[in-house]
Design an enzyme around this catalytic site. Structure first.
Site, PDB file in Angstrom:
ATOM      1  N   ASP A 259       0.870  -1.182   0.000  1.00 45.66           N
ATOM      2  CA  ASP A 259       0.000   0.000   0.000  1.00 45.66           C
ATOM      3  C   ASP A 259       0.910   1.236   0.000  1.00 45.66           C
ATOM      4  O   ASP A 259       2.132   1.121  -0.198  1.00 45.66           O
ATOM      5  CB  ASP A 259      -0.992  -0.045   1.176  1.00 45.66           C
ATOM      6  CG  ASP A 259      -0.337   0.145   2.529  1.00 45.66           C
ATOM      7  OD1 ASP A 259       0.907   0.256   2.580  1.00 45.66           O
ATOM      8  OD2 ASP A 259      -1.061   0.176   3.548  1.00 45.66           O
TER       9      ASP A 259
ATOM     10  N   CYS B 203       3.124  -3.338   4.038  1.00 49.00           N
ATOM     11  CA  CYS B 203       2.290  -2.208   4.454  1.00 49.00           C
ATOM     12  C   CYS B 203       2.934  -1.602   5.692  1.00 49.00           C
ATOM     13  O   CYS B 203       4.074  -1.940   6.017  1.00 49.00           O
ATOM     14  CB  CYS B 203       0.836  -2.602   4.658  1.00 49.00           C
ATOM     15  SG  CYS B 203       0.497  -3.719   6.023  1.00 49.00           S
TER      16      CYS B 203
ATOM     17  N   THR C 142       2.365  -1.741   9.100  1.00 43.02           N
ATOM     18  CA  THR C 142       2.684  -2.698  10.169  1.00 43.02           C
ATOM     19  C   THR C 142       2.917  -4.103   9.646  1.00 43.02           C
ATOM     20  O   THR C 142       3.434  -4.957  10.365  1.00 43.02           O
ATOM     21  CB  THR C 142       1.512  -2.804  11.160  1.00 43.02           C
ATOM     22  OG1 THR C 142       0.364  -3.284  10.432  1.00 43.02           O
ATOM     23  CG2 THR C 142       1.191  -1.472  11.818  1.00 43.02           C
TER      24      THR C 142
ATOM     25  N   HIS D  78      10.150 -23.738   8.896  1.00 50.73           N
ATOM     26  CA  HIS D  78       9.105 -24.404   9.685  1.00 50.73           C
ATOM     27  C   HIS D  78       7.707 -24.230   9.105  1.00 50.73           C
ATOM     28  O   HIS D  78       6.884 -25.134   9.196  1.00 50.73           O
ATOM     29  CB  HIS D  78       9.104 -23.869  11.120  1.00 50.73           C
ATOM     30  CG  HIS D  78      10.295 -24.320  11.911  1.00 50.73           C
ATOM     31  ND1 HIS D  78      10.404 -24.126  13.267  1.00 50.73           N
ATOM     32  CD2 HIS D  78      11.442 -24.961  11.532  1.00 50.73           C
ATOM     33  CE1 HIS D  78      11.564 -24.627  13.700  1.00 50.73           C
ATOM     34  NE2 HIS D  78      12.212 -25.129  12.659  1.00 50.73           N
TER      35      HIS D  78
ATOM     36  N   HIS E 223       7.038 -30.552  10.412  1.00 50.07           N
ATOM     37  CA  HIS E 223       6.499 -29.250   9.994  1.00 50.07           C
ATOM     38  C   HIS E 223       5.466 -29.418   8.877  1.00 50.07           C
ATOM     39  O   HIS E 223       4.484 -28.689   8.823  1.00 50.07           O
ATOM     40  CB  HIS E 223       7.628 -28.322   9.559  1.00 50.07           C
ATOM     41  CG  HIS E 223       8.638 -28.107  10.644  1.00 50.07           C
ATOM     42  ND1 HIS E 223       8.311 -27.495  11.825  1.00 50.07           N
ATOM     43  CD2 HIS E 223       9.945 -28.457  10.745  1.00 50.07           C
ATOM     44  CE1 HIS E 223       9.381 -27.460  12.611  1.00 50.07           C
ATOM     45  NE2 HIS E 223      10.387 -28.038  11.975  1.00 50.07           N
TER      46      HIS E 223
HETATM   47  C1  RB5 Z   1      -1.938   2.595   6.483  1.00 46.80           C
HETATM   48  O1  RB5 Z   1      -1.989   3.770   7.181  1.00 46.80           O
HETATM   49  C2  RB5 Z   1      -1.788   1.405   7.443  1.00 46.80           C
HETATM   50  O2  RB5 Z   1      -2.963   1.239   8.170  1.00 46.80           O
HETATM   51  C3  RB5 Z   1      -1.431   0.154   6.693  1.00 46.80           C
HETATM   52  O3  RB5 Z   1      -0.268   0.380   5.970  1.00 46.80           O
HETATM   53  C4  RB5 Z   1      -1.160  -1.074   7.524  1.00 46.80           C
HETATM   54  O4  RB5 Z   1      -0.286  -0.814   8.578  1.00 46.80           O
HETATM   55  C5  RB5 Z   1      -2.340  -1.853   7.929  1.00 46.80           C
HETATM   56  O5  RB5 Z   1      -2.240  -2.934   8.515  1.00 46.80           O
END
Ligand code: RB5
Length: 141
Positions: free
Chosen positions: A8, A64, A66, A97, A132
């Site tokens: 993203d 993304c 996180t 694994h 595994h």
């Molecule tokens: C975008 O702001 C953020 O929410 C996205 O990149 C991600 O971290 C979502 O899980």
């Protein structure tokens, strides 16, 4: 080996660095996004997951902020094992694994150098099979 990659807006800069870094090693199929404009991570996670499922030799990279949104979405696809990784050790184990077929990176919580080292460890690792495999066979509902 083809690498299906997607991000993203939070992951797009790291995605471009990843493609540059591994340009000599892999052929990339990029699902986007291609700008910093705000987008919805599931749109890219679904595309990459579908492509990985169609290509048995292929692997995926999703990025993304996180990593959680991408991992949660990709793992809705039966047969996808998307692992959120932030260190080379975790990435190697995700392959050894869990036989992860998609690696997910948290762009806002990992430096570019650590991201490359993490990907390197994932691509060098081999699935260990045995117990595994038995565990993986129990994942799908
Ligand atoms: C975008 O702001 C953020 O929410 C996205 O990149 C991600 O971290 C979502 O899980």
């Amino acid at each position: 080996m083809k690498i299906y990659i997607g991000s993203d807006h939070a992951g797009v800069d790291l995605k471009e660095l990843v493609k540059q870094h591994f340009a000599n090693q892999f052929e990339f199929v990029d699902a986007g996004t291609f700008t910093n404009e705000s987008v919805d991570y599931p749109d890219f996670a679904h595309q990459v997951a579908e492509n990985v499922l169609k290509d048995e030799q292929g692997r995926g990279i999703l990025i993304c902020g996180t990593g959680n949104g991408m991992a949660i979405t990709a793992n809705k696809h039966a047969g996808i094992r998307a692992a959120l990784c932030w260190s080379p050790e975790i990435a190697a184990l995700a392959k050894q694994h869990n036989n992860a077929n998609i690696i997910v990176l948290p762009a806002r919580f990992i430096s570019p150098q650590l991201a490359m080292d993490t990907l390197d460890a994932y691509f060098k690792a081999e699935f260990e099979g045995g117990r595994h495999q038995r565990r993986i066979d129990k994942i799908n509902l």
